[in-house]
Scaffold this motif. Structure first.
Motif, short mmCIF file in Angstrom:
data_model
loop_
_atom_site.label_atom_id
_atom_site.label_comp_id
_atom_site.label_asym_id
_atom_site.label_seq_id
_atom_site.Cartn_x
_atom_site.Cartn_y
_atom_site.Cartn_z
N GLU A 6 0.83 -1.20 0.00
CA GLU A 6 0.00 0.00 0.00
C GLU A 6 0.87 1.26 0.00
O GLU A 6 0.59 2.21 -0.72
N GLU A 10 1.01 4.16 -2.90
CA GLU A 10 0.73 5.55 -2.57
C GLU A 10 1.81 6.50 -3.08
O GLU A 10 1.55 7.69 -3.25
N LEU A 118 -6.77 7.13 -11.40
CA LEU A 118 -6.63 6.26 -10.23
C LEU A 118 -5.51 6.74 -9.30
O LEU A 118 -5.66 6.71 -8.08
N GLN A 119 -4.42 7.19 -9.88
CA GLN A 119 -3.31 7.65 -9.05
C GLN A 119 -3.64 8.95 -8.34
O GLN A 119 -3.24 9.16 -7.20
N ASN A 122 -5.87 7.92 -5.56
CA ASN A 122 -5.08 7.25 -4.53
C ASN A 122 -4.26 8.26 -3.73
O ASN A 122 -4.09 8.12 -2.51
#
Length: 337
Positions: A6, A10, A118-119, A122
């Motif tokens: 994770e 990130e 998505l990034q 995130n």
């Protein structure tokens, strides 16, 4: 392992010390994709010129961001066009080639856009998670500071009462101030030990064991054996635990002071759950209850306090002769406690 993954996700896209390193690695990915497509040429059917290049574009976008991803998409498209779209070894443009390039460009654009979205999501999630972690730490710190101050204030009030006792000549008044001071000090200690910001309950067995050991030590008696028996895994909410602590303390003190005043003996604290009721018994093997004992607790302040606290918990407190001599103080509570 999952938490490490994770944290890695990130940090994406990776920020390299020199930006051109990302484009260099993107070129390496494209060349690897070209080598794989060339080696697979024998086993693959006719067509599929872009099949090994999509992963290179996706991996580049995933690791290094939008611009290196676009660069990889253009480079892979040119390599596919020149080496694997007939006529090979030429940048020939006809409707079939144009349709294939449009299809490739559309897929690559969608992939890069989705990865970028998505990034970004995130990243926002990581920022919010860090903010929540910081708020939780501040909340815990403030809570502990508040509990510390409340406990200290209770201890100060207990100390003031103890000092005030020195200026009182009447024995009954002095005894009342001693009792009040001791109860306030006990509440302060319990509050500091029990309450925590997570709201977790207190394990009953360890709670009762520690509490009764403290009471016995405070009494200065080393000739009394005190045992605790309670089910494993049972917890109590902090508010209930404080009231129960006061009741147990009062019962154990009564057993020591009135049941076993001049000789050693044993005190057993047992908790049982049956028929929707929690039953807590504090039993001693002392001299038992006096013949003129008032079941309504008469003028005993401690017993009246125990009865009042039990009522606040929707329970019932009683004091009765024990089966084998001595006395039993019983607290009955509903299981939801």
């Amino acid at each position: 392992m999952q938490r490490k993954n994770e944290r890695f996700v990130e940090r994406l896209p990776l920020v390299l010390r020199r930006p051109w390193h990302a484009y260099l690695l993107a070129t390496v990915f494209c060349l690897i994709a070209f080598a794989i497509r060339t080696v697979a040429e024998i086993a693959m059917p006719v067509g599929y010129p872009f099949v090994s290049f999509f992963p290179a574009v996706i991996l580049t976008s995933f690791l290094f961001g939008v611009r290196p991803g676009i660069y990889a998409g253009v480079l892979c498209g040119l390599i596919s066009w020149y080496f694997f779209i007939p006529p090979r070894m030429a940048f020939d443009l006809h409707p079939g080639v144009l349709l294939a390039l449009v299809f490739y460009g559309t897929v690559v654009a969608v992939d890069i856009a989705l990865i970028n979205l998505l990034q970004k999501a995130n990243f926002k999630l990581a920022v919010e998670r860090e903010r929540s972690r910081a708020l939780a730490e501040n909340r815990e710190l403030l809570f502990r500071e508040l509990q510390h101050r409340v406990s200290n204030n209770l201890q100060v009030v207990a100390a003031i009462l103890s000092l005030q006792r020195r200026h009182v000549d009447h024995d009954v008044a002095r005894r009342a101030l001693d009792d009040a001071s001791a109860r306030l000090a006990l509440v302060g200690r319990i509050s500091r030990a029990l309450y925590n910001p997570s709201g977790e309950g207190q394990n009953v067995r360890s709670f009762l064991t520690t509490l009764t050991a403290d009471v016995l030590e405070a009494s200065g008696r080393d000739d009394i054996v005190l045992t605790v028996d309670a089910p494993d895994g049972l917890t109590l909410e902090p508010d209930i635990a404080v009231s129960m602590a006061l009741i147990v303390t009062e019962a154990v003190n009564n057993a020591i002071e009135h049941g076993l005043p001049h000789r050693g003996g044993s005190i057993h604290v047992g908790l049982d759950i049956s028929d929707g009721t929690i039953t807590l018994d504090i039993t001693d093997d002392g001299k038992g209850l006096p013949a003129n004992f008032d079941p309504g607790f008469g003028q005993s302040l401690g017993l009246r306090i125990s009865n009042a606290l039990a009522g606040q918990l929707n329970g019932r407190f009683s004091l009765m002769p024990a089966a084998k001599g001595g006395a039993t103080a019983r607290l009955d509570l509903p299981v939801r406690a």
